[in-house]
Design a protein around this motif. Structure first.
Motif, PDB file in Angstrom:
ATOM      1  N   PRO A   1       0.825  -1.092   0.235  1.00  0.00           N
ATOM      2  CA  PRO A   1      -0.198  -0.091  -0.068  1.00  0.00           C
ATOM      3  C   PRO A   1       0.916   0.994   0.011  1.00  0.00           C
ATOM      4  CG  PRO A   1      -0.584  -1.590   1.348  1.00  0.00           C
ATOM      5  CD  PRO A   1       0.528  -2.199   1.171  1.00  0.00           C
ATOM      6  N   GLY A   2       0.474   2.231  -0.839  1.00  0.00           N
ATOM      7  CA  GLY A   2       1.258   3.569  -1.022  1.00  0.00           C
ATOM      8  C   GLY A   2       2.608   3.452  -1.620  1.00  0.00           C
ATOM      9  N   GLU A   3       2.745   2.339  -2.288  1.00  0.00           N
ATOM     10  CA  GLU A   3       4.082   2.405  -3.040  1.00  0.00           C
ATOM     11  C   GLU A   3       3.768   1.679  -4.368  1.00  0.00           C
ATOM     12  OE1 GLU A   3       6.489   0.766   1.292  1.00  0.00           O
ATOM     13  OE2 GLU A   3       6.795  -0.258  -0.740  1.00  0.00           O
ATOM     14  N   GLY A   4       4.780   2.022  -5.334  1.00  0.00           N
ATOM     15  CA  GLY A   4       4.634   1.198  -6.609  1.00  0.00           C
ATOM     16  C   GLY A   4       5.118  -0.018  -6.627  1.00  0.00           C
ATOM     17  N   PRO A   5       4.840  -0.853  -7.613  1.00  0.00           N
ATOM     18  CA  PRO A   5       5.121  -2.201  -7.613  1.00  0.00           C
ATOM     19  C   PRO A   5       6.818  -2.489  -7.702  1.00  0.00           C
ATOM     20  CG  PRO A   5       3.449  -1.860  -9.308  1.00  0.00           C
ATOM     21  CD  PRO A   5       4.033  -0.506  -8.733  1.00  0.00           C
TER      22      PRO A   5
END
Lengths: 111, 115
Positions: free
Chosen positions: A39-43
């Motif tokens: 959550p809240g981050e890029g892959p």
């Protein structure tokens, strides 16, 4: 219409259980990647599989590319709460430039 | 070295306003991608830049969406006359162009909320 379909969409399991996530397409890809997103981050890239039938292992994670290069699976052994996240597969077109992402599998591992 | 950065991290705007989202790729990465991600879903391809080649705009959902990239550096995604259905996380990724095993490095995204 999604080019890559993932199943299941959601998975909630207890710590220590095993699970498999599937990524299917009617299209052929030059290679296929698996990403995990928190959550809240890029892959973030986990693995790239290139050869039909290839199997790669990353600690408790096992990735397989289908013989026909149309599908892939991700198997997690003895899941841990730290494995929780959104798992995305991405097929790479033969021009190596275009990435087609799957619909994602949201995994929740309960302690 | 620094990863991909995006700004702003969050943007709340009123319906009908224009917004600009910025992406700073990893230095030296020739390829840059924009994606849209609706809540809990996969990534929807929007646009792809590769060096000085014409961008692949095939994923842009309407003519309200446009993007520019200055050389091999910063890119901006512009959404004009925003609609509520534009609410999503917009992700930028950059990569080196190799034949196999291209790894995309993603920024943290910009969460856009249209009220």
């Amino acid at each position: 219409t999604q080019l890559l379909e993932q199943s299941p969409q959601f998975l909630s399991i207890q710590e220590g259980e095993n699970l498999t996530v599937y990524c299917n397409s009617s299209s052929v890809f030059s290679s296929l990647q698996w990403y995990r997103q928190e959550p809240g981050e890029g892959p973030v890239l986990l693995v790239t599989v290139v050869t039909g039938g290839e199997v790669k292992k990353l600690k408790r994670l096992t990735f397989q590319f289908g013989d026909a290069r149309k599908d892939s699976s991700l198997h997690i052994t003895a899941a841990q709460p730290g494995d929780t996240g959104l798992y995305l597969c991405a097929g790479i077109a033969y021009n190596f430039n275009k990435f087609y992402f799957g619909s994602g599998t949201k995994l929740n591992v309960k302690p | 070295g620094a990863g991909v950065s995006q700004s702003p991290s969050n943007k709340v705007t009123e319906k009908g306003k224009d917004v600009e989202l910025r992406c700073d790729p990893i230095s030296g990465h020739t390829a840059l991608y924009w994606y849209r991600q609706r809540l809990g879903q996969g990534l929807e391809f929007l646009i792809y830049f590769q060096g000085n080649s014409a961008p692949d705009k095939s994923g842009l959902p309407s003519d309200r969406f446009s993007a520019e990239r200055t050389g091999e550096s910063v890119s901006t995604l512009t959404i004009q006359r925003t609609q509520q259905e534009d609410s999503a996380v917009y992700l930028c990724a950059s990569s080196l162009l190799r034949q196999l095993g291209n790894e995309q490095y993603f920024g943290p995204g910009t969460r856009l909320t249209v009220t």
